[in-house]
Scaffold this motif. Structure first.
Motif, mmCIF file in Angstrom:
data_model
loop_
_atom_site.group_PDB
_atom_site.id
_atom_site.type_symbol
_atom_site.label_atom_id
_atom_site.label_comp_id
_atom_site.label_asym_id
_atom_site.label_seq_id
_atom_site.Cartn_x
_atom_site.Cartn_y
_atom_site.Cartn_z
ATOM 1 N N GLU A 207 0.834 -1.208 0.000
ATOM 2 C CA GLU A 207 0.000 0.000 0.000
ATOM 3 C C GLU A 207 0.866 1.255 0.000
ATOM 4 O O GLU A 207 0.550 2.249 -0.668
ATOM 5 C CB GLU A 207 -0.934 -0.016 1.212
ATOM 6 C CG GLU A 207 -2.058 -1.034 1.100
ATOM 7 C CD GLU A 207 -2.837 -1.190 2.389
ATOM 8 O OE1 GLU A 207 -2.393 -0.616 3.428
ATOM 9 O OE2 GLU A 207 -3.873 -1.875 2.390
ATOM 10 N N PHE A 208 1.961 1.214 0.761
ATOM 11 C CA PHE A 208 2.901 2.333 0.789
ATOM 12 C C PHE A 208 3.509 2.556 -0.595
ATOM 13 O O PHE A 208 3.605 3.693 -1.073
ATOM 14 C CB PHE A 208 4.008 2.065 1.808
ATOM 15 C CG PHE A 208 5.189 2.983 1.682
ATOM 16 C CD1 PHE A 208 5.116 4.295 2.145
ATOM 17 C CD2 PHE A 208 6.367 2.552 1.079
ATOM 18 C CE1 PHE A 208 6.209 5.159 2.013
ATOM 19 C CE2 PHE A 208 7.447 3.402 0.940
ATOM 20 C CZ PHE A 208 7.383 4.706 1.410
ATOM 21 N N LYS A 209 3.928 1.444 -1.252
ATOM 22 C CA LYS A 209 4.536 1.553 -2.585
ATOM 23 C C LYS A 209 3.528 2.093 -3.600
ATOM 24 O O LYS A 209 3.883 2.929 -4.446
ATOM 25 C CB LYS A 209 5.045 0.189 -3.039
ATOM 26 C CG LYS A 209 6.270 -0.317 -2.284
ATOM 27 C CD LYS A 209 7.479 0.596 -2.485
ATOM 28 C CE LYS A 209 7.951 0.643 -3.915
ATOM 29 N NZ LYS A 209 9.174 1.497 -4.078
ATOM 30 N N ILE A 210 2.303 1.635 -3.515
ATOM 31 C CA ILE A 210 1.270 2.106 -4.441
ATOM 32 C C ILE A 210 1.045 3.609 -4.272
ATOM 33 O O ILE A 210 0.959 4.365 -5.259
ATOM 34 C CB ILE A 210 -0.053 1.331 -4.222
ATOM 35 C CG1 ILE A 210 0.118 -0.122 -4.680
ATOM 36 C CG2 ILE A 210 -1.204 1.994 -4.975
ATOM 37 C CD1 ILE A 210 -1.027 -1.028 -4.269
ATOM 38 N N LYS A 211 0.955 4.041 -3.027
ATOM 39 C CA LYS A 211 0.758 5.464 -2.738
ATOM 40 C C LYS A 211 1.948 6.282 -3.235
ATOM 41 O O LYS A 211 1.780 7.361 -3.837
ATOM 42 C CB LYS A 211 0.572 5.667 -1.242
ATOM 43 C CG LYS A 211 0.271 7.106 -0.838
ATOM 44 C CD LYS A 211 0.038 7.197 0.666
ATOM 45 C CE LYS A 211 -0.274 8.637 1.083
ATOM 46 N NZ LYS A 211 -0.510 8.780 2.551
ATOM 47 N N GLU A 212 3.147 5.764 -3.000
ATOM 48 C CA GLU A 212 4.367 6.457 -3.425
ATOM 49 C C GLU A 212 4.438 6.574 -4.943
ATOM 50 O O GLU A 212 4.794 7.648 -5.488
ATOM 51 C CB GLU A 212 5.584 5.673 -2.913
ATOM 52 C CG GLU A 212 6.934 6.305 -3.275
ATOM 53 C CD GLU A 212 8.102 5.461 -2.832
ATOM 54 O OE1 GLU A 212 8.985 5.985 -2.155
ATOM 55 O OE2 GLU A 212 8.121 4.252 -3.182
ATOM 56 N N LEU A 213 4.092 5.508 -5.643
ATOM 57 C CA LEU A 213 4.149 5.509 -7.109
ATOM 58 C C LEU A 213 3.062 6.394 -7.717
ATOM 59 O O LEU A 213 3.315 7.110 -8.699
ATOM 60 C CB LEU A 213 4.016 4.061 -7.629
ATOM 61 C CG LEU A 213 5.227 3.159 -7.390
ATOM 62 C CD1 LEU A 213 4.866 1.706 -7.649
ATOM 63 C CD2 LEU A 213 6.388 3.587 -8.276
ATOM 64 N N LYS A 214 1.869 6.348 -7.162
ATOM 65 C CA LYS A 214 0.772 7.180 -7.684
ATOM 66 C C LYS A 214 1.086 8.657 -7.562
ATOM 67 O O LYS A 214 0.610 9.467 -8.388
ATOM 68 C CB LYS A 214 -0.532 6.838 -6.959
ATOM 69 C CG LYS A 214 -1.166 5.553 -7.428
ATOM 70 C CD LYS A 214 -2.518 5.321 -6.761
ATOM 71 C CE LYS A 214 -3.221 4.100 -7.324
ATOM 72 N NZ LYS A 214 -4.550 3.863 -6.702
ATOM 73 N N ALA A 215 1.884 8.998 -6.581
ATOM 74 C CA ALA A 215 2.264 10.408 -6.388
ATOM 75 C C ALA A 215 3.156 10.886 -7.536
ATOM 76 O O ALA A 215 3.286 12.092 -7.763
ATOM 77 C CB ALA A 215 2.989 10.567 -5.064
ATOM 78 N N LYS A 216 3.773 9.946 -8.251
ATOM 79 C CA LYS A 216 4.644 10.298 -9.373
ATOM 80 C C LYS A 216 3.903 10.430 -10.693
ATOM 81 O O LYS A 216 4.478 10.880 -11.682
ATOM 82 C CB LYS A 216 5.748 9.246 -9.520
ATOM 83 C CG LYS A 216 6.682 9.128 -8.334
ATOM 84 C CD LYS A 216 7.712 8.043 -8.568
ATOM 85 C CE LYS A 216 8.656 7.898 -7.355
ATOM 86 N NZ LYS A 216 9.677 6.834 -7.578
ATOM 87 N N LEU A 217 2.626 10.001 -10.706
ATOM 88 C CA LEU A 217 1.871 10.067 -11.955
ATOM 89 C C LEU A 217 1.420 11.497 -12.272
ATOM 90 O O LEU A 217 1.198 12.289 -11.375
ATOM 91 C CB LEU A 217 0.637 9.158 -11.833
ATOM 92 C CG LEU A 217 0.918 7.647 -11.784
ATOM 93 C CD1 LEU A 217 -0.369 6.871 -11.521
ATOM 94 C CD2 LEU A 217 1.559 7.181 -13.089
#
Length: 216
Positions: free
Chosen positions: A206-216
């Motif tokens: 969940e942390f990785k998903i949140k971190e990656l979505k912030a880069k979109l």
């Protein structure tokens, strides 16, 4: 009368100790002669030959397993890979998959990724059931060669046919490859797949998903 009984006892003993595949031949001999010594001798020799071949094959397998074990203990890295490659040429057919898996790992340990990829490709061709494992191995080699894009291609291909059992391993490597290749959307999808297959690590995913979505 006593001689006939003794003869019948001998025939019964031979019948019981002879493989089922030879019973028709034995029955023919019994029906067509009181005691055809030559025929009985042939059956005994054939039965002994079959047992001998089985014993020899067992001994060959034991010897091969011992030799492979010695290689794995005695050598490491490139030396182990070279010894396994030589051993594979004459190894029993039933041992080939195990030898190839050990060989691929040895080449990877030696940072000989091109050689490792070649072995993984052979495994995929000769052992279809191990194709998903071989694909993961090839993808891992490509990752270690900083070829994340090529790794993604292989992982997406095997994901279609590998089945649910391999999904966690594929998604884990795919997430890493996609992130390194800059394919954020694909990385997010892979981590989302891991949320259900590996719930014990859900907080990290969940942390990785949140971190990656912030880069979109």
């Amino acid at each position: 009368m006593e001689e006939q009984n003794n003869t019948q006892d001998i025939l019964n003993q031979v019948h019981e100790s002879t493989p089922d595949t030879l019973h028709p031949l034995l029955d023919y001999i019994i029906k067509n002669g009181k005691m055809i010594v030559g025929g009985i001798a042939v059956i005994i020799l054939l039965a002994g030959g079959i047992s001998g071949v089985k014993y020899m094959n067992q001994q060959k397998m034991i010897k091969a397993q011992s030799e492979m074990g010695t290689i794995l203990i005695k050598y490491s890295g490139a030396k182990q890979a070279e010894a396994l490659a030589a051993f594979e040429k004459d190894a029993p057919a039933s041992m080939k998959p195990a030898v190839q898996l050990a060989l691929a790992k040895a080449w990877m340990d030696a940072d000989r990724f091109a050689d490792a990829k070649s072995v993984w490709a052979d495994i995929a061709k000769t052992s279809p059931k191990l194709a998903p494992v071989a694909g993961l191995g090839q993808a891992k080699c490509l990752m270690l060669e900083d070829k994340a894009g090529e790794a993604i291609t292989i992982l997406q291909k095997i994901k279609e046919s590998a089945g649910a059992a391999y999904a966690p391993s594929i998604n884990r490597l795919l997430a890493d490859a996609a992130e390194k290749a800059g394919n954020i959307q694909l990385a997010v999808q892979a981590y989302q797949g891991l949320l259900t297959s590996s719930p014990q690590e859900a907080s990290f995913f969940e942390f990785k998903i949140k971190e990656l979505k912030a880069k979109l």
